[in-house]
Design an enzyme around this catalytic site. Structure first.
Site, PDB file in Angstrom:
ATOM      1  N   SER A 262       0.836  -1.208   0.000  1.00  0.00           N
ATOM      2  CA  SER A 262       0.000   0.000   0.000  1.00  0.00           C
ATOM      3  C   SER A 262       0.868   1.253   0.000  1.00  0.00           C
TER       4      SER A 262
ATOM      5  N   GLY B   6     -17.560   5.728   0.208  1.00  0.00           N
ATOM      6  CA  GLY B   6     -16.381   5.698  -0.651  1.00  0.00           C
ATOM      7  C   GLY B   6     -16.656   5.162  -2.041  1.00  0.00           C
TER       8      GLY B   6
ATOM      9  N   TRP C 101     -10.235   7.551   5.593  1.00  0.00           N
ATOM     10  CA  TRP C 101      -9.582   6.310   5.149  1.00  0.00           C
ATOM     11  C   TRP C 101      -8.452   6.618   4.184  1.00  0.00           C
TER      12      TRP C 101
ATOM     13  N   CYS D 293      -5.606   7.494 -11.988  1.00  0.00           N
ATOM     14  CA  CYS D 293      -4.607   7.048 -10.997  1.00  0.00           C
ATOM     15  C   CYS D 293      -5.006   5.665 -10.477  1.00  0.00           C
TER      16      CYS D 293
ATOM     17  N   ALA E 271      -3.106   1.900  -9.864  1.00  0.00           N
ATOM     18  CA  ALA E 271      -3.003   1.279  -8.539  1.00  0.00           C
ATOM     19  C   ALA E 271      -3.762  -0.054  -8.496  1.00  0.00           C
TER      20      ALA E 271
ATOM     21  N   GLU F 210      -9.817   0.657  -3.214  1.00  0.00           N
ATOM     22  CA  GLU F 210      -9.608   0.791  -4.667  1.00  0.00           C
ATOM     23  C   GLU F 210     -10.792   0.219  -5.452  1.00  0.00           C
TER      24      GLU F 210
HETATM   25  P1  TGC Z   1     -18.781   7.110 -14.384  1.00  0.00           P
HETATM   26  O1  TGC Z   1     -19.965   7.793 -14.994  1.00  0.00           O
HETATM   27  O2  TGC Z   1     -18.593   5.677 -14.589  1.00  0.00           O
HETATM   28  O3  TGC Z   1     -17.471   7.905 -14.839  1.00  0.00           O
HETATM   29  C1  TGC Z   1     -17.302   9.287 -14.590  1.00  0.00           C
HETATM   30  C2  TGC Z   1     -16.179   9.821 -15.456  1.00  0.00           C
HETATM   31  O4  TGC Z   1     -14.957   9.141 -15.131  1.00  0.00           O
HETATM   32  C3  TGC Z   1     -14.476   8.429 -16.289  1.00  0.00           C
HETATM   33  N1  TGC Z   1     -13.987   7.128 -15.851  1.00  0.00           N
HETATM   34  C4  TGC Z   1     -12.726   6.726 -15.993  1.00  0.00           C
HETATM   35  N2  TGC Z   1     -11.655   7.316 -16.528  1.00  0.00           N
HETATM   36  C5  TGC Z   1     -10.490   6.633 -16.508  1.00  0.00           C
HETATM   37  N3  TGC Z   1     -10.391   5.406 -15.952  1.00  0.00           N
HETATM   38  C6  TGC Z   1     -11.444   4.784 -15.400  1.00  0.00           C
HETATM   39  N4  TGC Z   1     -11.300   3.583 -14.825  1.00  0.00           N
HETATM   40  C7  TGC Z   1     -12.685   5.439 -15.396  1.00  0.00           C
HETATM   41  N5  TGC Z   1     -13.911   5.130 -14.930  1.00  0.00           N
HETATM   42  C8  TGC Z   1     -14.710   6.173 -15.218  1.00  0.00           C
HETATM   43  C9  TGC Z   1     -15.693   8.289 -17.200  1.00  0.00           C
HETATM   44  O5  TGC Z   1     -15.293   8.131 -18.532  1.00  0.00           O
HETATM   45  C10 TGC Z   1     -16.405   9.579 -16.940  1.00  0.00           C
HETATM   46  O6  TGC Z   1     -15.735  10.591 -17.643  1.00  0.00           O
HETATM   47  P2  TGC Z   1     -16.551  11.839 -18.257  1.00  0.00           P
HETATM   48  O7  TGC Z   1     -15.484  12.634 -18.934  1.00  0.00           O
HETATM   49  O8  TGC Z   1     -17.565  11.234 -19.168  1.00  0.00           O
HETATM   50  O9  TGC Z   1     -17.166  12.510 -17.080  1.00  0.00           O
HETATM   51  O10 TGC Z   1     -18.833   7.481 -12.833  1.00  0.00           O
HETATM   52  P3  TGC Z   1     -19.761   6.966 -11.722  1.00  0.00           P
HETATM   53  O11 TGC Z   1     -19.924   8.073 -10.731  1.00  0.00           O
HETATM   54  O12 TGC Z   1     -20.992   6.324 -12.308  1.00  0.00           O
HETATM   55  O13 TGC Z   1     -18.785   5.866 -11.119  1.00  0.00           O
HETATM   56  C11 TGC Z   1     -19.250   4.738 -10.587  1.00  0.00           C
HETATM   57  C12 TGC Z   1     -18.125   3.830 -10.059  1.00  0.00           C
HETATM   58  C13 TGC Z   1     -18.734   2.895  -9.057  1.00  0.00           C
HETATM   59  C14 TGC Z   1     -17.547   3.050 -11.209  1.00  0.00           C
HETATM   60  C15 TGC Z   1     -16.974   4.606  -9.430  1.00  0.00           C
HETATM   61  O14 TGC Z   1     -17.414   5.611  -8.669  1.00  0.00           O
HETATM   62  C16 TGC Z   1     -15.995   3.759  -8.666  1.00  0.00           C
HETATM   63  O15 TGC Z   1     -15.070   3.178  -9.258  1.00  0.00           O
HETATM   64  N6  TGC Z   1     -16.103   3.681  -7.311  1.00  0.00           N
HETATM   65  C17 TGC Z   1     -15.096   3.081  -6.477  1.00  0.00           C
HETATM   66  C18 TGC Z   1     -14.293   4.178  -5.815  1.00  0.00           C
HETATM   67  C19 TGC Z   1     -12.872   3.788  -5.561  1.00  0.00           C
HETATM   68  O16 TGC Z   1     -12.293   2.945  -6.195  1.00  0.00           O
HETATM   69  N7  TGC Z   1     -12.246   4.476  -4.642  1.00  0.00           N
HETATM   70  C20 TGC Z   1     -10.862   4.263  -4.362  1.00  0.00           C
HETATM   71  C21 TGC Z   1     -10.340   5.295  -3.411  1.00  0.00           C
HETATM   72  S1  TGC Z   1      -8.575   5.312  -3.322  1.00  0.00           S
HETATM   73  C22 TGC Z   1      -8.150   3.956  -2.459  1.00  0.00           C
HETATM   74  O17 TGC Z   1      -8.919   3.142  -2.108  1.00  0.00           O
HETATM   75  C23 TGC Z   1      -6.733   3.850  -2.188  1.00  0.00           C
HETATM   76  S2  TGC Z   1      -6.275   2.539  -1.186  1.00  0.00           S
HETATM   77  C24 TGC Z   1      -4.678   2.539  -1.622  1.00  0.00           C
HETATM   78  C25 TGC Z   1      -3.784   1.645  -0.893  1.00  0.00           C
HETATM   79  O18 TGC Z   1      -3.596   1.839   0.329  1.00  0.00           O
HETATM   80  O19 TGC Z   1      -3.136   0.799  -1.571  1.00  0.00           O
HETATM   81  P1  FAD Z   2     -19.211   1.725   0.953  1.00  0.00           P
HETATM   82  O1  FAD Z   2     -19.084   2.537  -0.282  1.00  0.00           O
HETATM   83  O2  FAD Z   2     -20.113   2.234   2.027  1.00  0.00           O
HETATM   84  O3  FAD Z   2     -19.615   0.248   0.570  1.00  0.00           O
HETATM   85  C1  FAD Z   2     -20.108  -0.700   1.526  1.00  0.00           C
HETATM   86  C2  FAD Z   2     -20.531  -1.976   0.809  1.00  0.00           C
HETATM   87  O4  FAD Z   2     -21.568  -1.688  -0.122  1.00  0.00           O
HETATM   88  C3  FAD Z   2     -19.411  -2.649  -0.003  1.00  0.00           C
HETATM   89  O5  FAD Z   2     -19.503  -4.047   0.164  1.00  0.00           O
HETATM   90  C4  FAD Z   2     -19.755  -2.308  -1.448  1.00  0.00           C
HETATM   91  O6  FAD Z   2     -19.334  -3.305  -2.348  1.00  0.00           O
HETATM   92  C5  FAD Z   2     -21.259  -2.251  -1.387  1.00  0.00           C
HETATM   93  N1  FAD Z   2     -21.860  -1.382  -2.417  1.00  0.00           N
HETATM   94  C6  FAD Z   2     -21.539  -0.111  -2.710  1.00  0.00           C
HETATM   95  N2  FAD Z   2     -22.323   0.372  -3.678  1.00  0.00           N
HETATM   96  C7  FAD Z   2     -23.139  -0.652  -4.033  1.00  0.00           C
HETATM   97  C8  FAD Z   2     -24.204  -0.776  -4.990  1.00  0.00           C
HETATM   98  N3  FAD Z   2     -24.507   0.233  -5.796  1.00  0.00           N
HETATM   99  N4  FAD Z   2     -24.848  -1.958  -5.053  1.00  0.00           N
HETATM  100  C9  FAD Z   2     -24.510  -2.997  -4.237  1.00  0.00           C
HETATM  101  N5  FAD Z   2     -23.542  -2.928  -3.323  1.00  0.00           N
HETATM  102  C10 FAD Z   2     -22.866  -1.772  -3.222  1.00  0.00           C
HETATM  103  N6  FAD Z   2      -9.458   6.000  -0.071  1.00  0.00           N
HETATM  104  C11 FAD Z   2      -8.721   7.018  -0.584  1.00  0.00           C
HETATM  105  O7  FAD Z   2      -9.250   7.928  -1.218  1.00  0.00           O
HETATM  106  N7  FAD Z   2      -7.366   7.056  -0.389  1.00  0.00           N
HETATM  107  C12 FAD Z   2      -6.704   6.109   0.301  1.00  0.00           C
HETATM  108  O8  FAD Z   2      -5.475   6.174   0.439  1.00  0.00           O
HETATM  109  C13 FAD Z   2      -7.457   5.031   0.891  1.00  0.00           C
HETATM  110  N8  FAD Z   2      -6.845   4.106   1.677  1.00  0.00           N
HETATM  111  C14 FAD Z   2      -7.621   3.200   2.376  1.00  0.00           C
HETATM  112  C15 FAD Z   2      -7.015   2.374   3.343  1.00  0.00           C
HETATM  113  C16 FAD Z   2      -7.803   1.501   4.082  1.00  0.00           C
HETATM  114  C17 FAD Z   2      -7.167   0.688   5.172  1.00  0.00           C
HETATM  115  C18 FAD Z   2      -9.192   1.399   3.816  1.00  0.00           C
HETATM  116  C19 FAD Z   2     -10.057   0.445   4.597  1.00  0.00           C
HETATM  117  C20 FAD Z   2      -9.781   2.183   2.867  1.00  0.00           C
HETATM  118  C21 FAD Z   2      -9.007   3.119   2.136  1.00  0.00           C
HETATM  119  N9  FAD Z   2      -9.607   4.000   1.220  1.00  0.00           N
HETATM  120  C22 FAD Z   2      -8.864   5.028   0.657  1.00  0.00           C
HETATM  121  C23 FAD Z   2     -11.057   4.024   1.041  1.00  0.00           C
HETATM  122  C24 FAD Z   2     -11.591   2.902   0.169  1.00  0.00           C
HETATM  123  O9  FAD Z   2     -11.372   3.178  -1.170  1.00  0.00           O
HETATM  124  C25 FAD Z   2     -13.078   2.726   0.492  1.00  0.00           C
HETATM  125  O10 FAD Z   2     -13.161   2.097   1.748  1.00  0.00           O
HETATM  126  C26 FAD Z   2     -13.798   1.906  -0.562  1.00  0.00           C
HETATM  127  O11 FAD Z   2     -13.860   2.595  -1.797  1.00  0.00           O
HETATM  128  C27 FAD Z   2     -15.228   1.536  -0.125  1.00  0.00           C
HETATM  129  O12 FAD Z   2     -15.896   2.650   0.355  1.00  0.00           O
HETATM  130  P2  FAD Z   2     -16.637   2.577   1.792  1.00  0.00           P
HETATM  131  O13 FAD Z   2     -15.660   2.051   2.766  1.00  0.00           O
HETATM  132  O14 FAD Z   2     -17.202   3.912   2.060  1.00  0.00           O
HETATM  133  O15 FAD Z   2     -17.763   1.498   1.606  1.00  0.00           O
END
Ligand code: TGC
Ligand code: FAD
Length: 388
Positions: free
Chosen positions: A96, A142, A167, A243, A247, A368
């Site tokens: 991470s 998230g 987070w 990004c 990742a 992610e």
């Molecule tokens: P959606 O309508 O699907 O897309 C909005 C705009 O974004 C563009 N896009 C992308 N562009 C590049 N790469 C991708 N993979 C892309 N996916 C979407 C898309 O083309 C669009 O662009 P535009 O120009 O038309 O506006 O957006 P949505 O709001 O419906 O998204 C839904 C969903 C569920 C797919 C999205 O919100 C999602 O992936 N949610 C998960 C969030 C997530 O992954 N969070 C991660 C936080 S960081 C983290 O967890 C770090 S942990 C790191 C560690 O410790 O290792």
């Molecule tokens: P929620 O979004 O509340 O989701 C809860 C549950 O609901 C999940 O099981 C999910 O699959 C499910 N769910 C969500 N939507 C739907 C749907 N439409 N239909 C059915 N099921 C659904 N974020 C950053 O930005 N930067 C970081 O560096 C980072 N580091 C992290 C480190 C740790 C240790 C952890 C735990 C998290 C980190 N995160 C970071 C955040 C991480 O990306 C979020 O935890 C993750 O995206 C899920 O969001 P949430 O925890 O709010 O869960």
């Protein structure tokens, strides 16, 4: 005629370039000699040693894919994946730290930053001198970053930011944060520096997973960010998602590294464990479980490798990344849980490592993009209907 190698059954090694093999060997040696000896205490005490960032910088693991003028060494996506695999074989938390710095903090500056921003931050980040973090997630959901509440307002000479992130890996030790905030309802990226007034970070404690990684929040209370710290090259969710593509790809390799470690530890353990007068490894049930583990791990690695080659040639699509992130995290978690079971009571101890991997992979399966969120990304691509 080649003989079957249980630890590399599809001979993946033979398809790596010489450079990739050398990078993997260096990462493996560093992980085993420098990270493994401290991980049990770090996980138990919930501490992250800041020196690890400097060490990884010295090893060339931070921003390794970036060009040399920015401190990288332009390695392939496959090489980046192999580093993740070897680091995560020790602990998902250490991977991470590496992936947040490389893919989530350095990559956005490289891809969307001005030349001045790149020269100012990237070489020092590559050296591990500056630690970056990535602030996308907020406490209210998230999975749906589009609903973020953090706001930027244009003011004389820059912007005022208000809101908060939750987070966030490495935020308590970060020198800078890439903060995603809405400016006139459009998501923009800001480089927020530690010294800026109103920028605060707190540690999230009591985690039962990823304890060797430091996780925190970010507070933004009227933080003034100068114009020079706005990432000029991107608007909208494409910024953070670009990004995340990098990742998530690295996690597809890393999770398999953790699973592989569990597989090796379990093979050793059942070979030595005598029960009912015979080694446990001589039992059919046990052998079936080892065969299942091996099969899932090497299919997962093949998928990650194929994806890496697509990323290297530019012929990739985000859905393929979702598929491999989702599959490999889910499968790695199942392997680690099985490994814990096959160790019996010993499997719950720190020194056996397998339960730590299983606990870590719970997070890796969620961050992610959670496992089911990636299923919905694939579902949308398969059916043309969004089910979010
Ligand atoms: P959606 O309508 O699907 O897309 C909005 C705009 O974004 C563009 N896009 C992308 N562009 C590049 N790469 C991708 N993979 C892309 N996916 C979407 C898309 O083309 C669009 O662009 P535009 O120009 O038309 O506006 O957006 P949505 O709001 O419906 O998204 C839904 C969903 C569920 C797919 C999205 O919100 C999602 O992936 N949610 C998960 C969030 C997530 O992954 N969070 C991660 C936080 S960081 C983290 O967890 C770090 S942990 C790191 C560690 O410790 O290792
Ligand atoms: P929620 O979004 O509340 O989701 C809860 C549950 O609901 C999940 O099981 C999910 O699959 C499910 N769910 C969500 N939507 C739907 C749907 N439409 N239909 C059915 N099921 C659904 N974020 C950053 O930005 N930067 C970081 O560096 C980072 N580091 C992290 C480190 C740790 C240790 C952890 C735990 C998290 C980190 N995160 C970071 C955040 C991480 O990306 C979020 O935890 C993750 O995206 C899920 O969001 P949430 O925890 O709010 O869960």
């Amino acid at each position: 005629q080649k003989t079957f190698q249980w630890a590399d059954p599809l001979d993946l090694t033979s398809r790596l370039t010489e450079d990739e093999r050398a990078i993997q060997d260096a990462a493996k040696t560093y992980a085993r000699e420098s990270l493994l000896p401290r991980v049990v205490a770090a996980f138990r005490d919930e501490t992250f040693d800041r020196a690890i960032m400097t060490e990884m910088g010295q090893m060339g693991f931070l921003g390794a894919m970036l060009p040399e003028q920015y401190g990288g060494s332009a390695v392939s996506h496959v090489a980046y994946g192999l580093i993740a695999r070897e680091i995560e074989a020790v602990d998902s938390g250490y991977r991470s730290a590496m992936s947040v710095q490389s893919s989530l903090a350095m990559y956005p500056i490289y891809a969307f930053g001005s030349e001045e921003q790149k020269m100012r931050f990237l070489p020092r980040m590559a050296a591990g001198e500056l630690v970056g973090c990535f602030g996308l997630t907020e406490a209210d959901g998230g999975s749906d970053p589009a609903s973020m509440k953090t706001r930027a307002v244009a003011v004389e000479g820059g912007y005022r930011l208000n809101g908060g992130k939750y987070w966030i890996t490495n935020s308590p030790i970060a020198d800078l944060a890439i903060v995603w905030a809405k400016l006139d309802d459009v998501i923009r990226g800001f480089i927020v520096e530690r010294a800026f007034d109103g920028f605060t970070t707190g540690k999230i404690g009591d985690k039962l997973s990823l304890r060797a990684s430091i996780t925190g929040d970010i507070g933004l209370n009227d933080v003034f960010v100068p114009e020079a710290n706005l990432l000029p090259g991107v608007k909208g969710l494409r910024g953070p998602f670009s990004c995340l593509n990098k990742a998530r790809y690295g996690i597809a390799w890393g999770a398999m590294g953790a699973a592989e470690a569990c597989f090796h530890l379990t093979r050793d353990y059942v070979g030595e464990r005598m029960l009912f007068g015979r080694p446990l490894s001589s039992r059919q049930l046990v052998q079936k479980k080892l065969a299942d583990m091996q099969t899932e791990i090497f299919l997962g690695l093949e998928g990650a490798f194929a994806l890496g080659r697509l990323l290297d040639t530019g012929a990739w699509v985000p859905e393929a990344i979702s598929m491999m992130k989702r599959n490999n995290c889910g499968k790695a978690l199942a392997v680690a849980r099985e490994a814990r079971d096959m160790h019996g009571g010993a499997g719950i101890t720190g020194e056996m490592h397998v339960m730590r991997h299983a606990m870590n992979l719970e997070t890796v399966n969620t961050y992610e993009g959670a496992h089911d969120v990636h299923a919905l990304i694939l579902g949308r691509a398969i059916t043309g209907q969004s089910a979010f």
